[in-house]
Write a protein that holds these residues in place. Structure first.
Motif, PDB file in Angstrom:
ATOM      1  N   SER A 112       1.228   3.860  -3.136  1.00 42.65           N
ATOM      2  CA  SER A 112       0.719   5.225  -3.004  1.00 42.65           C
ATOM      3  C   SER A 112       1.815   6.272  -3.190  1.00 42.65           C
ATOM      4  O   SER A 112       1.558   7.381  -3.652  1.00 42.65           O
ATOM      5  CB  SER A 112       0.043   5.413  -1.639  1.00 42.65           C
ATOM      6  OG  SER A 112       0.978   5.235  -0.588  1.00 42.65           O
TER       7      SER A 112
ATOM      8  N   GLU B  94       0.833  -1.212   0.000  1.00 47.25           N
ATOM      9  CA  GLU B  94       0.000   0.000   0.000  1.00 47.25           C
ATOM     10  C   GLU B  94       0.862   1.255   0.000  1.00 47.25           C
ATOM     11  O   GLU B  94       0.622   2.188  -0.783  1.00 47.25           O
ATOM     12  CB  GLU B  94      -0.915  -0.027   1.227  1.00 47.25           C
ATOM     13  CG  GLU B  94      -1.872   1.144   1.321  1.00 47.25           C
ATOM     14  CD  GLU B  94      -2.765   1.034   2.546  1.00 47.25           C
ATOM     15  OE1 GLU B  94      -2.887   2.050   3.266  1.00 47.25           O
ATOM     16  OE2 GLU B  94      -3.337  -0.052   2.767  1.00 47.25           O
ATOM     17  N   ASP B  95       1.871   1.285   0.866  1.00 46.23           N
ATOM     18  CA  ASP B  95       2.717   2.464   0.958  1.00 46.23           C
ATOM     19  C   ASP B  95       3.591   2.655  -0.278  1.00 46.23           C
ATOM     20  O   ASP B  95       3.763   3.778  -0.769  1.00 46.23           O
ATOM     21  CB  ASP B  95       3.594   2.389   2.211  1.00 46.23           C
ATOM     22  CG  ASP B  95       2.825   2.704   3.486  1.00 46.23           C
ATOM     23  OD1 ASP B  95       1.629   3.055   3.387  1.00 46.23           O
ATOM     24  OD2 ASP B  95       3.419   2.598   4.573  1.00 46.23           O
TER      25      ASP B  95
END
Length: 405
Positions: free
Chosen positions: A299, A295-296
């Motif tokens: 993003s 996710e990090d």
């Protein structure tokens, strides 16, 4: 000069034909234009079970009690133990047809780190060392291991050895202490420069080089990256407060600071007994931290240039033994990879309905390494020079898995 109509047409069609083929070749070779700059390996020490992770066989005698769940990729299912990772499978690809010939822990560990079977008289560099050799030099360590021991750099030399961190807090404390005592370090360096003992020249030179390297390191972002307490409570909780979660969070911070290759270990996968309970417990922290990492990276845009690889020494046997466990099974060695020029959302190959064999084409460990090195701009047959100045290739005749690129 007389040019007939047939020659004109021939030249025209020839030109169009050449242009079409050039476009095809450009498309093929553009596979390698988007090179990776970084890599994170999630190393599952002990050998993870493919049947309770990325190749479940529910409803079969070998499948055990594990069910399959849908993923972000329509039609692709993985084990129920990894529900959060399932949401990111459009960014990851599963290799279900990789086979190995090393079923011993030490040999499998070496094989899946180097791409070569062990030969004591001819040590090979680990993947992290090869990547370190092929990225730009930096005051920041290019290759870091967290919580485990990788293989050494072999003929790549000590500059490409892993910077091993078992306790990030202790490592940060020591480097902060060096930072506070930089004047004393400079004094020691100067004393070394004026040493009158000629027989110690080589030793002094090595010591001075080490001092200079440490001096440069403490002035970089690397030291601050070791302090995960700088992250918010919510971010730390997202990764998990267990050791693996903290290491994955640290891996992300190290990548952001400029480290090119980080290996994070999660041990305990040697599930000869009580396989189902053990794998379920292992997948809890794995699922949470890996999902947070994806996710990090996604993003922030870092996933485009950061390869993420999940693997271990080998897979586990489809048959369940008398201790409700699974034994070593290199015939099917599970690997998941994505990011950094690797296509996501794909399943490469398949196993039989009972998981006992690979159906159709299979790939070797050398092919996996050819594929992992390709986005870094390293050809499978690139020539390295050993300590004895003899040539050797980057892989053991590996072929790139083109469906992943």
């Amino acid at each position: 000069m007389h040019v007939c109509r047939r020659q004109i047409l021939g030249a025209g069609f020839g030109g169009l034909f050449a242009l079409a083929w050039r476009r095809k070749l450009d498309a093929f070779f553009s596979i390698g234009k988007s090179h990776s700059k970084r890599c994170i390996v999630l190393w599952m020490s002990g050998g993870p079970s493919q049947l309770e992770t990325f190749d479940p066989k529910p409803g079969t005698r070998n499948g055990g009690e594990c069910r399959a769940i849908p993923t972000a990729v329509p039609g692709t299912h993985i084990a129920e133990t990894l529900p959060e990772v399932a949401r990111h499978l459009d960014k990851l690809s599963i290799i279900r047809n990789l086979t190995s010939k090393e079923g011993d822990h030490d040999r499998g560990h070496y094989y899946l780190h180097t791409g070569f079977t062990p030969v004591p008289s001819f040590p090979r560099p680990t993947l992290g060392s090869v990547v370190s050799k092929h990225v730009e030099d930096s005051d920041i360590p290019r290759f870091v291991t967290l919580g485990g021991s990788s293989i050494g750099p072999a003929f790549m030399g000590p500059d490409h050895a892993p910077f091993a961190i078992s306790d990030p807090e202790q490592a940060r404390f020591l480097l902060e202490e060096v930072r506070r005592r930089r004047n004393r370090l400079a004094l020691l360096n100067q004393l070394g420069d004026v040493s009158p003992v000629k027989s110690e020249t080589a030793m002094v030179a090595r010591r001075n080089a080490m001092f200079q390297r440490i001096e440069r390191l403490v002035g970089t972002r690397f030291v601050d990256a070791l302090d995960i307490e700088r992250e918010s409570d919510s971010v730390r909780q997202k990764y998990g407060e267990d050791d693996f979660g903290r290491r994955c969070l640290l891996a992300r911070r190290l990548i952001e600071s400029g480290v090119h290759f980080v290996e994070v270990e999660l041990g305990g996968w040697d599930t000869h007994a009580d396989n189902f309970r053990s794998v379920k417990e292992l997948c809890g922290p794995l699922d949470r931290a890996w999902s947070a990492l994806m996710e990090d990276l996604s993003s922030s845009g870092l996933l485009e240039e950061t390869m993420v690889v999940w693997m271990g020494e080998f897979g586990r046997t489809p048959n369940i033994n008398g201790q409700n466990g699974r034994d070593h099974f290199p015939d099917v060695t599970p690997v998941v990879v994505g990011g950094g020029g690797i296509q996501g959302g794909r399943v490469i190959g398949q196993t039989s309905a009972d998981g006992s064999s690979i159906e159709g084409p299979s790939y070797r460990v050398a092919d996996l390494f050819a594929t992992l090195l390709h986005p870094f701009g390293v050809s499978p047959d690139a020539e390295f020079r050993t300590d004895f100045d003899s040539p050797t290739s980057a892989t053991d005749d590996g072929k790139v898995i083109k469906d992943l690129l």
